[in-house]
Motif scaffolding. Sequence first.
Motif, PDB file in Angstrom:
ATOM      1  N   LEU A 156       0.571  -2.399   6.593  1.00  0.00           N
ATOM      2  CA  LEU A 156      -0.845  -2.097   6.828  1.00  0.00           C
ATOM      3  C   LEU A 156      -1.723  -2.622   5.691  1.00  0.00           C
ATOM      4  CD1 LEU A 156      -0.476   1.567   8.131  1.00  0.00           C
ATOM      5  CD2 LEU A 156      -1.370  -0.354   9.464  1.00  0.00           C
ATOM      6  N   ALA A 157      -1.266  -2.428   4.458  1.00  0.00           N
ATOM      7  CA  ALA A 157      -2.047  -2.877   3.303  1.00  0.00           C
ATOM      8  C   ALA A 157      -2.188  -4.397   3.281  1.00  0.00           C
ATOM      9  CB  ALA A 157      -1.390  -2.390   2.013  1.00  0.00           C
ATOM     10  N   ALA A 158      -1.130  -5.099   3.707  1.00  0.00           N
ATOM     11  CA  ALA A 158      -1.155  -6.569   3.680  1.00  0.00           C
ATOM     12  C   ALA A 158      -1.908  -7.148   4.875  1.00  0.00           C
ATOM     13  CB  ALA A 158       0.269  -7.107   3.649  1.00  0.00           C
ATOM     14  N   LYS A 184       1.217   7.115   1.268  1.00  0.00           N
ATOM     15  CA  LYS A 184       1.602   6.893  -0.128  1.00  0.00           C
ATOM     16  C   LYS A 184       1.755   5.395  -0.410  1.00  0.00           C
ATOM     17  CE  LYS A 184       4.260  11.113  -1.066  1.00  0.00           C
ATOM     18  NZ  LYS A 184       5.638  11.612  -1.281  1.00  0.00           N
ATOM     19  N   ALA A 185       2.500   4.723   0.459  1.00  0.00           N
ATOM     20  CA  ALA A 185       2.741   3.291   0.273  1.00  0.00           C
ATOM     21  C   ALA A 185       1.466   2.484   0.472  1.00  0.00           C
ATOM     22  CB  ALA A 185       3.826   2.822   1.248  1.00  0.00           C
ATOM     23  N   PHE A 186       0.675   2.881   1.460  1.00  0.00           N
ATOM     24  CA  PHE A 186      -0.585   2.190   1.765  1.00  0.00           C
ATOM     25  C   PHE A 186      -1.545   2.268   0.578  1.00  0.00           C
ATOM     26  CE2 PHE A 186      -4.885   2.547   3.856  1.00  0.00           C
ATOM     27  CZ  PHE A 186      -4.964   1.242   4.322  1.00  0.00           C
ATOM     28  N   LYS A 189      -0.633   0.230  -2.525  1.00  0.00           N
ATOM     29  CA  LYS A 189      -0.935  -1.202  -2.418  1.00  0.00           C
ATOM     30  C   LYS A 189      -2.437  -1.460  -2.335  1.00  0.00           C
ATOM     31  CE  LYS A 189       3.156  -2.968  -2.667  1.00  0.00           C
ATOM     32  NZ  LYS A 189       3.912  -3.635  -1.597  1.00  0.00           N
ATOM     33  N   GLY A 190      -3.235  -0.441  -2.641  1.00  0.00           N
ATOM     34  CA  GLY A 190      -4.684  -0.631  -2.681  1.00  0.00           C
ATOM     35  C   GLY A 190      -5.427  -0.269  -1.421  1.00  0.00           C
TER      36      GLY A 190
END
Length: 377
Positions: A156-158, A184-186, A189-190
């Motif tokens: 999602l972040a990428a 958390k992961a999203f 990664k900003g």
Amino acid sequence: MKTSLLAGLALGLLMAGATAGSAQAQIKIGLAAPLTGNSAAFGAQLKNGTVQAVEDINKAGGIKGQKLELSIGDDASDPKQGVSVANKFASEGVKMVVGDFNSGVSIPSSEAYLDAGIIQVTPGSTALKFTERGNWNTFRTCGRDDQQGAVAGDYLAAQFKGKKVAFVHDKTPYGKGLVDETLKAFRAKGGKEILIEGINPGEKDYSALVSKLKQANTDAIYFGGYYTEAGLVIRQMRDQGLKAPLVGGDGVVDKELVAIAGPSAEGTLTTFPPDARKNPNAKAAIAAFKAKNIEPEGYTLYAYAAVQVLAKAIEATGSTDGKKLADYLHQGKPTTTVIGDIAYDKKGDITRPDYVMYVWKKNAAGTVDYTGNELAQ
């Protein structure tokens, strides 16, 4: 007369021993799964996989000459019903259990299994809590929400960098847990979410949610929950003109998603392990499923693998005692299964967790499916 009486008594004792031996030649294994309710499609997968594994093991002579005897319980995706099934299995002398599927059911039922000394291997419960409580009896053949969430959050972040991403969950331990780990992961990664919403599973009308998503000009929705609600949300989003893709987890991966969402399911993204049907070890099992006109999709082979793991532990220890089986599995020795080699850590989690992202699109037959549509990471 006395000699005849003694001979008859000896024969009687011998026959009684043979009968007792025959009775002992059955190893009782249970399957706890949602055969009814809003996860029934997954329950069917677990039943198909477990039944086939038991059949194949028994056909090959059983385990050290002992055949598996399967008992099946319907937990209906309900925690109380799951505990009832666990207590029923305990009273029947079941030694080991494949199941449950829903994390919200597996967690409370595992406590009942612990009290009864029964080892439990779930093919599909991914909530961290299932194996994080220090219980000796909990294992899984699937990965965990933090592993799955890391893949989804990074994706999602990428792919939606600078876009408006909303997060929706069904308030269950599985759905909320998956959203929490993905967030958390999203965020790491900003990424920055525009909203987080909870829905009530079992409802049919999600127009209020869709209106809120439209108002926020949402570019993508991450959904933590199951195919039933996901399908309804997708269909209602399209009906209201919201074209944002829905990204979900393994709880969405069943053909019923398409039955509910219709053509609108195309473009949906889901995380799931690499397709086990491509594993060479699954070839014979898949042929057996095909002979019954069963497509071993989703968690079917994960249930089959759960039986294989338990069978290997019995074979290695010469015991059906739950604690002895668990102690063996905790050693981390690999078991060859239809989904690949499985080895466990001290918590009961697999040591080779892996998830990939799939996109649902039309296959050659014109049916929307995820099979073979793994996205490059």
